[in-house]
Design a protein around this motif. Structure first.
Motif, mmCIF file in Angstrom:
data_model
loop_
_atom_site.group_PDB
_atom_site.id
_atom_site.type_symbol
_atom_site.label_atom_id
_atom_site.label_comp_id
_atom_site.label_asym_id
_atom_site.label_seq_id
_atom_site.Cartn_x
_atom_site.Cartn_y
_atom_site.Cartn_z
ATOM 1 N N GLN A 43 0.804 -1.221 0.000
ATOM 2 C CA GLN A 43 0.000 0.000 0.000
ATOM 3 C C GLN A 43 0.839 1.274 0.000
ATOM 4 O O GLN A 43 0.291 2.374 -0.037
ATOM 5 C CB GLN A 43 -0.940 -0.010 1.220
ATOM 6 N N ASN A 44 2.158 1.140 0.036
ATOM 7 C CA ASN A 44 3.001 2.339 0.092
ATOM 8 C C ASN A 44 3.786 2.579 -1.195
ATOM 9 O O ASN A 44 4.804 3.245 -1.190
ATOM 10 C CB ASN A 44 3.958 2.249 1.282
ATOM 11 N N VAL A 45 3.315 2.041 -2.309
ATOM 12 C CA VAL A 45 3.982 2.222 -3.599
ATOM 13 C C VAL A 45 3.314 3.364 -4.358
ATOM 14 O O VAL A 45 2.088 3.466 -4.366
ATOM 15 C CB VAL A 45 3.932 0.918 -4.429
ATOM 16 N N HIS A 46 4.122 4.191 -4.994
ATOM 17 C CA HIS A 46 3.603 5.350 -5.730
ATOM 18 C C HIS A 46 4.252 5.433 -7.104
ATOM 19 O O HIS A 46 5.339 4.899 -7.325
ATOM 20 C CB HIS A 46 3.898 6.640 -4.966
ATOM 21 N N GLN A 47 3.612 6.160 -8.004
ATOM 22 C CA GLN A 47 4.188 6.401 -9.322
ATOM 23 C C GLN A 47 5.536 7.091 -9.166
ATOM 24 O O GLN A 47 5.711 7.951 -8.297
ATOM 25 C CB GLN A 47 3.249 7.264 -10.169
ATOM 26 N N ASP A 48 6.478 6.709 -10.000
ATOM 27 C CA ASP A 48 7.859 7.216 -10.039
ATOM 28 C C ASP A 48 8.751 6.668 -8.937
ATOM 29 O O ASP A 48 9.925 7.017 -8.878
ATOM 30 C CB ASP A 48 7.916 8.751 -10.047
ATOM 31 N N ASP A 49 8.231 5.792 -8.051
ATOM 32 C CA ASP A 49 9.090 5.140 -7.061
ATOM 33 C C ASP A 49 10.072 4.218 -7.784
ATOM 34 O O ASP A 49 9.736 3.623 -8.814
ATOM 35 C CB ASP A 49 8.272 4.291 -6.081
ATOM 36 N N ILE A 50 11.250 4.106 -7.260
ATOM 37 C CA ILE A 50 12.235 3.143 -7.741
ATOM 38 C C ILE A 50 12.367 2.099 -6.643
ATOM 39 O O ILE A 50 12.733 2.421 -5.512
ATOM 40 C CB ILE A 50 13.582 3.821 -8.047
ATOM 41 N N VAL A 51 12.037 0.850 -6.987
ATOM 42 C CA VAL A 51 11.901 -0.204 -5.979
ATOM 43 C C VAL A 51 12.600 -1.488 -6.421
ATOM 44 O O VAL A 51 12.833 -1.700 -7.611
ATOM 45 C CB VAL A 51 10.404 -0.498 -5.705
ATOM 46 N N PRO A 52 12.909 -2.380 -5.458
ATOM 47 C CA PRO A 52 13.466 -3.688 -5.824
ATOM 48 C C PRO A 52 12.396 -4.548 -6.485
ATOM 49 O O PRO A 52 11.257 -4.606 -6.014
ATOM 50 C CB PRO A 52 13.876 -4.292 -4.477
ATOM 51 N N VAL A 53 12.768 -5.203 -7.587
ATOM 52 C CA VAL A 53 11.837 -6.032 -8.352
ATOM 53 C C VAL A 53 12.445 -7.415 -8.568
ATOM 54 O O VAL A 53 13.541 -7.534 -9.115
ATOM 55 C CB VAL A 53 11.535 -5.400 -9.733
ATOM 56 N N ALA A 54 11.716 -8.435 -8.152
ATOM 57 C CA ALA A 54 12.091 -9.810 -8.474
ATOM 58 C C ALA A 54 11.360 -10.155 -9.764
ATOM 59 O O ALA A 54 10.138 -10.262 -9.782
ATOM 60 C CB ALA A 54 11.695 -10.753 -7.346
ATOM 61 N N VAL A 55 12.106 -10.275 -10.847
ATOM 62 C CA VAL A 55 11.506 -10.557 -12.146
ATOM 63 C C VAL A 55 11.298 -12.064 -12.296
ATOM 64 O O VAL A 55 11.819 -12.854 -11.509
ATOM 65 C CB VAL A 55 12.389 -10.009 -13.298
ATOM 66 N N VAL A 56 10.534 -12.457 -13.288
ATOM 67 C CA VAL A 56 10.300 -13.880 -13.542
ATOM 68 C C VAL A 56 11.657 -14.578 -13.699
ATOM 69 O O VAL A 56 12.527 -14.117 -14.441
ATOM 70 C CB VAL A 56 9.424 -14.076 -14.804
ATOM 71 N N GLY A 57 11.858 -15.645 -12.953
ATOM 72 C CA GLY A 57 13.119 -16.379 -12.955
ATOM 73 C C GLY A 57 14.018 -16.037 -11.783
ATOM 74 O O GLY A 57 14.998 -16.739 -11.532
ATOM 75 N N SER A 58 13.701 -14.978 -11.047
ATOM 76 C CA SER A 58 14.504 -14.588 -9.885
ATOM 77 C C SER A 58 14.337 -15.582 -8.751
ATOM 78 O O SER A 58 13.352 -16.309 -8.682
ATOM 79 C CB SER A 58 14.060 -13.214 -9.367
ATOM 80 N N PHE A 89 4.054 -10.241 -13.779
ATOM 81 C CA PHE A 89 5.329 -10.739 -14.287
ATOM 82 C C PHE A 89 6.484 -10.427 -13.341
ATOM 83 O O PHE A 89 7.558 -10.030 -13.767
ATOM 84 C CB PHE A 89 5.587 -10.160 -15.677
ATOM 85 N N GLY A 90 6.258 -10.615 -12.052
ATOM 86 C CA GLY A 90 7.290 -10.365 -11.057
ATOM 87 C C GLY A 90 6.683 -9.943 -9.746
ATOM 88 O O GLY A 90 5.470 -10.058 -9.534
ATOM 89 N N MET A 91 7.541 -9.437 -8.864
ATOM 90 C CA MET A 91 7.101 -9.057 -7.527
ATOM 91 C C MET A 91 7.932 -7.875 -7.037
ATOM 92 O O MET A 91 9.155 -7.854 -7.202
ATOM 93 C CB MET A 91 7.310 -10.260 -6.594
ATOM 94 N N LEU A 92 7.264 -6.885 -6.451
ATOM 95 C CA LEU A 92 7.973 -5.803 -5.787
ATOM 96 C C LEU A 92 8.406 -6.347 -4.433
ATOM 97 O O LEU A 92 7.626 -7.006 -3.745
ATOM 98 C CB LEU A 92 7.070 -4.582 -5.608
ATOM 99 N N CYS A 93 9.639 -6.090 -4.023
ATOM 100 C CA CYS A 93 10.191 -6.738 -2.837
ATOM 101 C C CYS A 93 10.420 -5.774 -1.681
ATOM 102 O O CYS A 93 10.959 -4.682 -1.860
ATOM 103 C CB CYS A 93 11.529 -7.386 -3.170
ATOM 104 N N SER A 94 10.053 -6.234 -0.493
ATOM 105 C CA SER A 94 10.378 -5.506 0.730
ATOM 106 C C SER A 94 11.777 -5.922 1.174
ATOM 107 O O SER A 94 12.328 -6.922 0.709
ATOM 108 C CB SER A 94 9.366 -5.844 1.829
ATOM 109 N N ALA A 95 12.342 -5.182 2.092
ATOM 110 C CA ALA A 95 13.658 -5.522 2.628
ATOM 111 C C ALA A 95 13.629 -6.902 3.272
ATOM 112 O O ALA A 95 14.566 -7.690 3.124
ATOM 113 C CB ALA A 95 14.096 -4.455 3.630
#
Length: 150
Positions: free
Chosen positions: A82-97, A116-122
């Motif tokens: 719920q804390n993601v916004h447009q223009d944020d730069i975040v860690p992404v686990a792409v397909v195959g990660s 096609f992936g997942m935004l990742c928390s610390a």
């Protein structure tokens, strides 16, 4: 206290493995609790920019994020964060990660839409909360928001 081998090498020549160094430090009276390898088990995670974000039409808690992570195309990733916004730069686990938990990412379908992936928390990246600023400990950590706070 946590100390990075790279940091220690700036001040002293170290010609042994981290485990051997830990043993030598312990022998001279400096207790070493553990040797940790950051990023162990982590493969294929990149940073990506949220170029567009909108609510999932069939869910009150999911978001549709259009992500640019340098692959040459914009990729759709669904998230419950719920804390993601447009223009944020975040860690992404792409397909195959692979994540430190052993989870391998594959294409998923959530409420009828492909992700096609997942935004990742610390936490999902295996980063100890003690190493993070308080604002980085909950949800997805955005580089953009962190730099804005500094």
């Amino acid at each position: 206290m946590l100390a990075s081998i790279d940091w220690l090498k700036k001040y002293v020549d170290i010609n042994v493995t981290p485990e051997e160094l830990a043993e030598k430090l312990t022998r001279v009276g400096l207790e070493v609790e553990s040797v940790n390898y950051l990023g162990a088990g982590l493969e294929g995670v990149v940073t990506g920019k949220v170029t567009q974000i909108e609510r999932h039409p069939n869910s009150d808690h999911l978001w549709i994020c259009m992500m640019d992570y340098g692959s040459g195309e914009i990729v759709q990733i669904l998230t419950g964060a719920q804390n993601v916004h447009q223009d944020d730069i975040v860690p992404v686990a792409v397909v195959g990660s692979q994540l430190p938990s052993g989870m391998k990412l594959k294409k998923a379908k959530m409420r009828g839409l492909d992700s096609f992936g997942m935004l990742c928390s610390a936490e999902e990246l295996g980063i100890d909360a003690k190493l993070l600023l308080p604002e980085q400990r909950n949800g997805i950590s955005s580089c953009r928001r962190i730099h804005r706070l500094a």
